[in-house]
Write a protein that holds these residues in place. Structure first.
Motif, PDB file in Angstrom:
ATOM      1  N   VAL A 128      -2.368  -6.490  -5.457  1.00 47.50           N
ATOM      2  CA  VAL A 128      -3.627  -5.543  -5.816  1.00 47.50           C
ATOM      3  C   VAL A 128      -3.162  -4.636  -6.869  1.00 47.50           C
ATOM      4  CG1 VAL A 128      -5.009  -3.821  -4.857  1.00 47.50           C
ATOM      5  CG2 VAL A 128      -4.599  -5.679  -3.451  1.00 47.50           C
ATOM      6  N   LEU A 138      -5.051  -4.516 -10.463  1.00 43.29           N
ATOM      7  CA  LEU A 138      -5.882  -3.336 -11.054  1.00 43.29           C
ATOM      8  C   LEU A 138      -5.236  -2.722 -12.205  1.00 43.29           C
ATOM      9  CD1 LEU A 138      -6.612  -1.539  -7.274  1.00 43.29           C
ATOM     10  CD2 LEU A 138      -8.080  -2.806  -8.916  1.00 43.29           C
ATOM     11  N   SER A 191      -5.614   6.738   1.913  1.00 42.11           N
ATOM     12  CA  SER A 191      -4.777   5.422   2.383  1.00 42.11           C
ATOM     13  C   SER A 191      -3.590   5.694   3.117  1.00 42.11           C
ATOM     14  CB  SER A 191      -4.352   4.813   0.994  1.00 42.11           C
ATOM     15  OG  SER A 191      -5.521   4.377   0.240  1.00 42.11           O
ATOM     16  N   PRO A 205      -8.353   0.500  -1.936  1.00 42.80           N
ATOM     17  CA  PRO A 205      -7.605  -0.672  -2.508  1.00 42.80           C
ATOM     18  C   PRO A 205      -6.151  -0.638  -1.915  1.00 42.80           C
ATOM     19  CG  PRO A 205      -8.636   0.495  -4.181  1.00 42.80           C
ATOM     20  CD  PRO A 205      -8.953   1.419  -3.069  1.00 42.80           C
ATOM     21  N   THR A 228      -9.401  -7.577   3.549  1.00 42.64           N
ATOM     22  CA  THR A 228      -9.831  -6.521   2.675  1.00 42.64           C
ATOM     23  C   THR A 228      -9.194  -6.750   1.444  1.00 42.64           C
ATOM     24  OG1 THR A 228     -10.459  -5.355   4.484  1.00 42.64           O
ATOM     25  CG2 THR A 228     -10.247  -4.033   2.135  1.00 42.64           C
ATOM     26  N   TRP A 236     -10.111  -6.986  -2.697  1.00 42.39           N
ATOM     27  CA  TRP A 236      -9.811  -6.503  -3.768  1.00 42.39           C
ATOM     28  C   TRP A 236      -9.305  -7.084  -4.753  1.00 42.39           C
ATOM     29  CZ3 TRP A 236     -11.437  -1.864  -5.814  1.00 42.39           C
ATOM     30  CH2 TRP A 236     -12.179  -1.001  -4.545  1.00 42.39           C
ATOM     31  N   THR A 237      -8.368  -8.055  -4.429  1.00 44.23           N
ATOM     32  CA  THR A 237      -7.555  -8.919  -5.441  1.00 44.23           C
ATOM     33  C   THR A 237      -8.566  -9.653  -6.290  1.00 44.23           C
ATOM     34  OG1 THR A 237      -5.752  -9.094  -3.879  1.00 44.23           O
ATOM     35  CG2 THR A 237      -6.064 -10.713  -5.696  1.00 44.23           C
ATOM     36  N   ALA A 261     -10.768  -7.883  -8.354  1.00 45.00           N
ATOM     37  CA  ALA A 261      -9.699  -7.375  -9.693  1.00 45.00           C
ATOM     38  C   ALA A 261      -9.388  -8.457 -10.539  1.00 45.00           C
ATOM     39  CB  ALA A 261      -8.447  -6.874  -9.361  1.00 45.00           C
TER      40      ALA A 261
END
Length: 256
Positions: A153, A157, A186, A207, A234, A238-239, A242
């Motif tokens: 991730v 990003l 987080s 993220p 999740t 996000w991956t 991105a």
């Protein structure tokens, strides 16, 4: 095999450049453990706020925060600077004229940061158990899954974020949003269990939250299969977003 050989060659060259950049090397190696130590010192009274109810000691909170700082500084911030520097020096443009494909170029550039982050997380775990007398990981498999997903991730990003930076100097600024959001929500500074339920539910979607939750659950135990699968999904979401953004907006040539 040829693709792996090209990635390793690019990674070796990038590691050589990192070794010559003393500032970037010091940030990657020294800042994460120092940040974890400073946070441990600054929140020494957090037990009065109910930390014991989460099943974590202050040392365990600092250790899991150290994992987060490794992902943020070693992977994300370091890679944003690396991608911007190679772009502005026309290195990326020249590499695209050779045999290496785009994913190989990005992976080769990220390889040193990945190796350093894995080594640092392993060192933090060894120090936590061997020097601080902490309990060992209850679920090493979840810890490994969290670390791998966190690296993926942060690396993807970083490639996206690098498109916003016009120079290496401004690269430090564009990494601040992810750093601040991850620090606040987080689980790096405050465990999600101490946040109000609606806020914690939103923070779970940030993220880095899935990766850190998996690493924390792997260390402390008590995470069920349903929760683990949710965090993995999740992180994969996000991956995927991105990767799409990298294909759409990543810059291979200097910004004019």
């Amino acid at each position: 095999m040829k693709a792996m050989t090209r990635v390793l060659a690019l990674g070796r060259a990038e590691l050589t450049l990192l070794g010559r950049n003393r500032l970037a090397l010091h940030v990657a190696v020294l800042v994460p453990p120092l940040m974890a130590w400073a946070m441990r010192r600054s929140i020494g009274g957090i037990d009065g706020l109910g930390l014991g109810e989460t099943g974590m000691s202050l040392d365990e909170l600092a250790l899991t925060a150290g994992f987060g700082f490794v992902l943020l500084f070693v992977v994300h911030q370091n890679l944003v600077s690396a991608y911007v520097a190679r772009r502005e020096e026309l290195v990326l443009k020249r590499l695209r004229c050779g045999e290496a494909r785009d994913p190989e170029i990005l992976a080769g550039t990220a390889l040193p940061a990945v190796l350093i982050s894995v080594a640092q997380c392993a060192l933090l775990a060894v120090v936590g158990v061997g020097r601080l007398g902490m309990r060992g990981p209850a679920r090493p498999d979840l810890m490994v899954a969290g670390l791998v997903l966190g690296i993926v991730v942060c690396a993807t990003l970083a490639a996206v974020t690098s498109a916003w930076a016009r120079s290496v100097e401004s690269a430090q600024l564009v990494t601040l949003p992810l750093f601040l959001v991850s620090l606040m929500g987080s689980g790096i500074g405050v465990p999600p269990e101490l946040l109000p339920a609606p806020v914690a539910s939103v923070c779970e979607l940030l993220p880095l939250s899935p990766a850190l939750a998996l690493m924390r659950g792997g260390w402390l135990g008590g995470m069920g299969a349903y929760a683990a699968i949710g965090h993995v999904m999740t992180a994969l979401a996000w991956t995927g977003m991105a990767v799409f953004a990298v294909k759409r907006w990543f810059r291979w040539e200097p910004r004019r």
